[in-house]
Design an enzyme around this catalytic site. Structure first.
Site, short mmCIF file in Angstrom:
data_model
loop_
_atom_site.label_atom_id
_atom_site.label_comp_id
_atom_site.label_asym_id
_atom_site.label_seq_id
_atom_site.Cartn_x
_atom_site.Cartn_y
_atom_site.Cartn_z
N TYR A 19 -3.66 14.12 0.90
CA TYR A 19 -3.09 12.79 0.64
C TYR A 19 -3.70 12.25 -0.65
O TYR A 19 -4.69 11.53 -0.63
CB TYR A 19 -3.39 11.89 1.83
CG TYR A 19 -2.51 10.67 1.92
CD1 TYR A 19 -1.16 10.81 2.19
CD2 TYR A 19 -3.02 9.39 1.78
CE1 TYR A 19 -0.33 9.70 2.30
CE2 TYR A 19 -2.21 8.27 1.88
CZ TYR A 19 -0.86 8.44 2.15
OH TYR A 19 -0.05 7.34 2.26
N GLY A 56 0.83 -1.20 0.00
CA GLY A 56 0.00 0.00 0.00
C GLY A 56 0.86 1.24 0.00
O GLY A 56 1.90 1.32 -0.66
N SER A 57 0.46 2.25 0.77
CA SER A 57 1.16 3.54 0.75
C SER A 57 2.57 3.49 1.29
O SER A 57 3.33 4.45 1.11
CB SER A 57 0.35 4.59 1.51
OG SER A 57 -0.80 4.95 0.77
N ALA A 58 2.95 2.41 1.94
CA ALA A 58 4.37 2.25 2.31
C ALA A 58 5.25 2.21 1.07
O ALA A 58 6.46 2.42 1.15
CB ALA A 58 4.56 1.00 3.15
#
Length: 351
Positions: free
Chosen positions: A175, A79-81
């Site tokens: 975001y 994901g956003s990692a």
């Protein structure tokens, strides 16, 4: 005996050096075992030091329909990692003099809307403070066929990144994936490579992240990747095609061991110079604890890189103590509340 919840600890199961020195403390092991997991949790919780997994608790099914269990070899979407890893690729190019965090984006994308492109800097994109409205995601919601699109990041930027600024660059936080599609377009223009190739060369390869790649259209299928679900009884998958133009915002997939190698290598290894590590962890929007490509979160006075991810039914959390090389990884494929996972990570960190 932990019902269907398995704890794999230390050197014997995971190939670390045998002996107590290679084992996690009793407190960390107990903290992992003590996490009260909901009945629908399918995934893993892991703890390690110096880039090596020392304890891992694997639970449930990576693929419910085929009865494939979660194991240390299971790959999950970050994901956003993923933004954290893409930011490292950018910083490596900054070190090489090919990019500058303080350069206007029109420097790299000369066809970008000029009045906006001259004001928005590369660091604004990496910190989600650009002010560029996300017309792309708005359109995807009303035109689902875009999920099947083969358009490049540059093509999507040309189509959807030209809106009037929602706020002055650096004066707000949003975001939004469009920032990262623009980053993708910049990387591809500067390197002459597709984003998966440049991030692979600049980050995955030097960190020996051999079980990590991009789970997007056009890339080779990743073996042992977990499916994602809204419900598991009966199984209802929560997955959708991932087009190439959102690769940078959340579509890296890999193992817990590779996540730990990444955290250690980035913050305690030789991948980045000290100035780049400082840039990566300097807060740009304190109200959200946001730096470049991820957060920095305090726990009992210690700063932790706080890389969380949510994409479709996948959830991820990679937390790394910046003063010591300690890493906690949680991966899940059943659409859990992210705040619940955050609480588990904090409890393990405090143990």
């Amino acid at each position: 005996m932990f019902d269907r919840r398995t704890v794999i600890a230390g050197g014997v199961a995971l190939g670390a050096t045998a002996g107590w020195a290679a084992q996690p403390s009793d407190a960390k092991r107990r903290a992992i075992a003590a996490v009260a997991l909901p009945a629908n949790f399918n995934g893993l919780i892991a703890y390690g030091r110096a880039g090596r997994v020392e304890a891992m608790r694997c639970v449930g099914m990576a693929d419910v329909e085929s009865r494939r269990p979660v194991t240390p070899d299971t790959r999950f979407m970050f994901g956003s990692a993923s933004k954290w890893l893409v930011s490292c690729a950018v910083l490596r190019l900054v070190e090489q003099g090919r990019l500058s965090l303080d350069a206007p984006i029109i420097t790299y994308l000369p066809d970008f809307r000029r009045d906006t492109g001259e004001r928005v800097l590369l660091r604004h994109l990496l910190s989600n403070t650009s002010g560029i409205p996300d017309l792309m995601i708005r359109q995807v919601k009303v035109e689902p066929a875009l999920r099947q699109s083969t358009a490049t990041a540059a093509e999507m930027v040309a189509r959807f990144a030209g809106g009037d600024l929602a706020f002055a660059p650096g004066a707000g936080w949003d975001y939004t994936p469009i920032n990262w599609t623009i980053v993708d377009a910049i990387l591809e223009r500067v390197t002459g490579e597709p984003l998966p190739a440049s991030v692979g060369r600049l980050v995955f390869q030097p960190l020996k992240m051999r079980e990590t790649g991009f789970a997007i259209a056009g890339e080779p299928p990743l073996p042992m990747i977990a499916a994602a679900y809204t419900n598991t009884t009966p199984p209802v998958r929560k997955m959708a095609p991932v087009p190439r133009f959102v690769a940078a915002s959340g579509n890296v997939a890999g193992t817990a061991a590779d996540a730990m190698r990444a955290a250690h290598g980035i913050f305690h290894g030789q991948l980045l110079r000290p100035a780049s590590r400082t840039a990566l962890t300097t807060l740009r929007w304190p109200a959200q604890e946001y730096a470049l490509g991820g957060r920095v979160h305090p726990i009992d006075g210690a700063s932790w890189a706080w890389e969380t991810g949510k994409v479709e039914g996948y959830r991820s959390h990679i937390a790394h103590r910046l003063s010591h090389s300690e890493t906690i990884v949680v991966f899940n494929n059943t659409d859990l509340d992210q705040s619940m996972i955050d609480q588990w990570v904090e409890a393990i960190a405090r143990a």
